[in-house]
Design a protein around this motif. Structure first.
Motif, PDB file in Angstrom:
ATOM      1  N   LEU A 223      30.758  38.663  69.313  1.00  0.00           N
ATOM      2  CA  LEU A 223      30.953  37.788  68.160  1.00  0.00           C
ATOM      3  C   LEU A 223      31.322  38.683  66.989  1.00  0.00           C
ATOM      4  N   MET A 224      32.571  38.564  66.518  1.00  0.00           N
ATOM      5  CA  MET A 224      33.091  39.396  65.438  1.00  0.00           C
ATOM      6  C   MET A 224      33.385  38.529  64.218  1.00  0.00           C
ATOM      7  N   TYR A 225      33.176  39.118  63.035  1.00  0.00           N
ATOM      8  CA  TYR A 225      33.526  38.436  61.779  1.00  0.00           C
ATOM      9  C   TYR A 225      34.677  39.204  61.160  1.00  0.00           C
ATOM     10  N   VAL A 226      35.804  38.512  60.918  1.00  0.00           N
ATOM     11  CA  VAL A 226      37.034  39.137  60.434  1.00  0.00           C
ATOM     12  C   VAL A 226      37.211  38.804  58.963  1.00  0.00           C
ATOM     13  N   TYR A 227      37.298  39.849  58.137  1.00  0.00           N
ATOM     14  CA  TYR A 227      37.512  39.708  56.694  1.00  0.00           C
ATOM     15  C   TYR A 227      38.961  40.052  56.405  1.00  0.00           C
ATOM     16  N   THR A 228      39.761  39.033  56.026  1.00  0.00           N
ATOM     17  CA  THR A 228      41.196  39.256  55.829  1.00  0.00           C
ATOM     18  C   THR A 228      41.527  39.788  54.444  1.00  0.00           C
ATOM     19  N   GLY A 229      40.725  39.442  53.436  1.00  0.00           N
ATOM     20  CA  GLY A 229      41.032  39.836  52.059  1.00  0.00           C
ATOM     21  C   GLY A 229      42.215  39.095  51.486  1.00  0.00           C
ATOM     22  N   ASP A 230      42.590  37.975  52.093  1.00  0.00           N
ATOM     23  CA  ASP A 230      43.819  37.258  51.719  1.00  0.00           C
ATOM     24  C   ASP A 230      43.508  35.762  51.621  1.00  0.00           C
ATOM     25  N   ASP A 231      43.919  35.129  50.505  1.00  0.00           N
ATOM     26  CA  ASP A 231      43.658  33.699  50.305  1.00  0.00           C
ATOM     27  C   ASP A 231      44.738  32.819  50.922  1.00  0.00           C
ATOM     28  N   GLU A 232      45.756  33.422  51.560  1.00  0.00           N
ATOM     29  CA  GLU A 232      46.867  32.653  52.109  1.00  0.00           C
ATOM     30  C   GLU A 232      46.837  32.581  53.631  1.00  0.00           C
ATOM     31  N   PHE A 233      45.810  33.178  54.259  1.00  0.00           N
ATOM     32  CA  PHE A 233      45.759  33.222  55.719  1.00  0.00           C
ATOM     33  C   PHE A 233      45.607  31.830  56.319  1.00  0.00           C
ATOM     34  N   ASP A 234      44.940  30.909  55.634  1.00  0.00           N
ATOM     35  CA  ASP A 234      44.675  29.579  56.209  1.00  0.00           C
ATOM     36  C   ASP A 234      45.859  28.636  56.162  1.00  0.00           C
ATOM     37  N   GLY A 235      46.987  29.067  55.571  1.00  0.00           N
ATOM     38  CA  GLY A 235      48.162  28.199  55.506  1.00  0.00           C
ATOM     39  C   GLY A 235      48.251  27.408  54.224  1.00  0.00           C
ATOM     40  N   GLY A 236      47.417  27.739  53.256  1.00  0.00           N
ATOM     41  CA  GLY A 236      47.430  27.002  51.992  1.00  0.00           C
ATOM     42  C   GLY A 236      48.545  27.377  51.066  1.00  0.00           C
ATOM     43  N   GLY A 237      49.364  28.345  51.440  1.00  0.00           N
ATOM     44  CA  GLY A 237      50.493  28.718  50.605  1.00  0.00           C
ATOM     45  C   GLY A 237      50.117  29.773  49.590  1.00  0.00           C
ATOM     46  N   SER A 238      50.840  29.799  48.449  1.00  0.00           N
ATOM     47  CA  SER A 238      50.638  30.826  47.430  1.00  0.00           C
ATOM     48  C   SER A 238      49.225  30.765  46.875  1.00  0.00           C
ATOM     49  N   GLN A 239      48.837  31.863  46.222  1.00  0.00           N
ATOM     50  CA  GLN A 239      47.449  32.017  45.781  1.00  0.00           C
ATOM     51  C   GLN A 239      47.008  30.900  44.847  1.00  0.00           C
ATOM     52  N   TYR A 240      47.919  30.403  44.023  1.00  0.00           N
ATOM     53  CA  TYR A 240      47.541  29.385  43.029  1.00  0.00           C
ATOM     54  C   TYR A 240      48.068  27.998  43.378  1.00  0.00           C
ATOM     55  N   SER A 241      48.280  27.757  44.672  1.00  0.00           N
ATOM     56  CA  SER A 241      48.710  26.423  45.090  1.00  0.00           C
ATOM     57  C   SER A 241      47.555  25.442  44.954  1.00  0.00           C
ATOM     58  N   ASP A 242      47.904  24.154  45.043  1.00  0.00           N
ATOM     59  CA  ASP A 242      46.865  23.123  44.925  1.00  0.00           C
ATOM     60  C   ASP A 242      45.800  23.267  45.999  1.00  0.00           C
ATOM     61  N   ILE A 243      46.218  23.642  47.220  1.00  0.00           N
ATOM     62  CA  ILE A 243      45.242  23.785  48.314  1.00  0.00           C
ATOM     63  C   ILE A 243      44.304  24.959  48.043  1.00  0.00           C
ATOM     64  N   ASN A 244      44.865  26.067  47.590  1.00  0.00           N
ATOM     65  CA  ASN A 244      44.047  27.254  47.375  1.00  0.00           C
ATOM     66  C   ASN A 244      43.187  27.180  46.117  1.00  0.00           C
ATOM     67  N   LYS A 245      43.339  26.147  45.346  1.00  0.00           N
ATOM     68  CA  LYS A 245      42.459  25.956  44.193  1.00  0.00           C
ATOM     69  C   LYS A 245      41.226  25.122  44.537  1.00  0.00           C
ATOM     70  N   ARG A 246      41.149  24.655  45.769  1.00  0.00           N
ATOM     71  CA  ARG A 246      40.021  23.796  46.147  1.00  0.00           C
ATOM     72  C   ARG A 246      38.702  24.585  46.199  1.00  0.00           C
ATOM     73  N   GLU A 247      38.766  25.805  46.657  1.00  0.00           N
ATOM     74  CA  GLU A 247      37.567  26.643  46.762  1.00  0.00           C
ATOM     75  C   GLU A 247      37.766  27.907  45.935  1.00  0.00           C
ATOM     76  N   GLU A 248      36.657  28.491  45.516  1.00  0.00           N
ATOM     77  CA  GLU A 248      36.727  29.667  44.647  1.00  0.00           C
ATOM     78  C   GLU A 248      36.930  30.976  45.407  1.00  0.00           C
ATOM     79  N   GLN A 249      36.629  31.001  46.700  1.00  0.00           N
ATOM     80  CA  GLN A 249      36.751  32.267  47.419  1.00  0.00           C
ATOM     81  C   GLN A 249      38.207  32.703  47.486  1.00  0.00           C
ATOM     82  N   VAL A 250      38.378  34.045  47.541  1.00  0.00           N
ATOM     83  CA  VAL A 250      39.725  34.603  47.535  1.00  0.00           C
ATOM     84  C   VAL A 250      40.060  35.278  48.864  1.00  0.00           C
TER      85      VAL A 250
END
Length: 485
Positions: A223-250
């Motif tokens: 069981l591994m935990y992967v830290y990407t350091g990237d807010d765009e890995f989930d497919g939400g688009g650019s860092q300040y898109s509407d989807i990526n503004k839903r949660e505060e984590q980066v």
């Protein structure tokens, strides 16, 4: 990511780890000094033949990644559903010690997150209702440290083979991914990250439980935990898109649960990561215990069976049954020329023709030193304890002193080893030890005095401190005898 990327990284890492296991072979040529053993052994050059354990293996496995920390997640998102992707890995593993190793690992997989599986049709008005679905295809290469907790924390082994081992993993690497988003407008590529670029580096850590199937094969769950350091890995688009503004984590992070196999390479019976050093100690002890060590005590034998080897026996024809001193000489306590075996009066000198007994009896209490000096009362080194072999002599002395009207001085002596002050105290203790024995066994205390002469009264004066005397002479010097007052 193309497969050539993994092959290229593998080729770079192999030379760096090829010579990580040190040699345990010992040589005596002196060419390669071993500073860890203070010169007691030498370490040979490292060669493949000098290795004692296999230390390479290849691992591969497959599992399920679950996006846990992101704006679009895989766990309990959208109507309480979990969205499962797939993952696979292959790694080349090098054991450095029995508790630590380094793995070069390639991962490939796809995460699925959001409100619905992108393989399914999007719900009506998905964008307006913020019910997007997403998936992310990724390839990753990482260097992992492998810590074998079972070997690290094991202190005492019960000499039984163990088949389970807990491992901990942590490392960094580079990840390339393509993230897609789907809504009622269709599916589209939102983010693409190339490997070895700024922002493509990631870290992962976790634990694995290994089961040893046989000497070649291990089964493992991780069981591994992967830290990407990237807010765009989930497919939400650019860092300040509407989807990526839903949660505060980066950082969009995910768990990766896998089941895999490890194939251990090499010609040896055991792999270094399954080696418990305590087991080797037990095996060596058992091996030594199974060997019969025949110790030859007397090379020249003991011809007269007096208990003293012929190598240092000064009297090779001792009569059967006679008590002897440390040099194998039959005891003659009263020094009248009749050994104790044949002497009818052991403590009183007498002629040979009268079996060692005096022809006349005198009770005047005036006796010469030659008539009262008793030899054979010897002691162990640095000891004032009366030996069992001395008790017959002392019991005879009790009878003689009680039958006499005279009084006596018990004199203690030592050999030449040690200081004058120490030997003086030791000789005093020996004299008083004999005196106390005589009094406890019936001699009047008024008839006895005790005195120590240290190392100034030697039976063998040639044993000075500068001379290495045989042990039988040193033992003869460690004595107690009597003198008439």
């Amino acid at each position: 990511m193309k497969l050539s990327l993994a092959i290229f990284s593998l080729a770079l890492s192999l030379p760096a780890t090829a010579f990580a296991q040190d040699s345990l072979n010992v040589v005596t040529s002196g060419e390669y000094p071993n500073t860890f053993s203070s010169g007691s052994a030498n370490v040979s050059k490292f060669t493949q033949s000098s290795k004692r354990f296999n230390d390479w293996s290849i691992s591969f496995g497959a599992g399920v990644p679950l996006v846990q920390s992101a704006d679009l997640t895989s766990i309990k998102n959208g109507n309480g559903k979990n969205l499962f992707g797939y993952s696979a890995y292959v790694s080349v593993d090098k054991a450095i010690t029995h508790a630590f190793g380094i793995n070069l690992q390639y991962d490939r997989g796809e995460t699925r997150q959001g409100w619905f599986n992108t393989k399914d049709a999007a719900p009506a008005n998905a964008a307006a209702n913020r019910q997007e679905g997403a998936r992310t295809q990724y390839d990753a290469i990482s260097i992992l440290g492998d810590l074998n907790f079972s070997n690290l924390l094991r202190r005492v082994d019960n000499k039984s083979p163990y088949r389970w081992a807990l491992h901990g993993y942590a490392g960094i690497g580079t990840i390339a991914y393509r993230a897609y988003l789907k809504d009622d407008s269709g599916q589209r590529l939102m983010t693409e990250i190339k490997p070895f670029k700024f922002g493509s580096f990631f870290g992962q850590a976790g634990a694995g439980l290994k089961f040893k199937v046989n000497r070649r094969l291990d089964l493992e769950t991780r069981l591994m935990y992967v830290y990407t350091g990237d807010d765009e890995f989930d497919g939400g688009g650019s860092q300040y898109s509407d989807i990526n503004k839903r949660e505060e984590q980066v950082s969009d992070n995910f768990f990766n649960a896998t089941v895999g196999l490890s194939i251990k390479l090499g010609k040896h019976d055991s792999h270094l990561m399954w080696h418990d050093p305590m087991q080797e100690i037990y095996y060596k002890l058992d091996d030594l215990a199974a060997k019969n060590q025949d110790v030859e005590v007397c090379k020249s034998g003991d011809a007269d069976n007096d208990g003293v080897c012929d190598d240092w026996d000064r009297q090779l024809d001792t009569p059967a049954g006679a008590r002897v001193d440390g040099a194998g000489v039959a005891l003659d306590v009263d020094m009248d020329g009749v050994i104790d075996l044949y002497d009818k009066c052991v403590t009183v000198p007498g002629p040979v023709e009268n079996n060692g007994c005096p022809t006349t009896t005198s009770n005047s209490g005036t006796v010469t030193e030659a008539e009262t000096k008793l030899d054979g009362i010897e002691f162990d080194l640095n000891s004032d304890r009366i030996l069992p072999s001395n008790t017959p002599i002392l019991n005879n002395a009790v009878n003689y002193i009680n039958s006499s009207n005279g009084s006596y001085t018990v004199i203690g002596a030592t050999d030449t080893r040690g200081t004058d002050a120490y030997n003086q105290k030791l000789s005093d203790r020996r004299a008083n030890s004999v005196k106390d024995y005589l009094i406890k066994n019936g001699v009047e205390s008024a008839k006895l005095d005790a005195m120590g002469k240290g190392k100034k009264d030697l039976k063998y004066p040639e044993c000075d401190p500068a001379t290495k005397c045989p042990e039988w002479k040193n033992r003869a010097n460690r004595r107690v005898y009597f003198e008439a007052k």
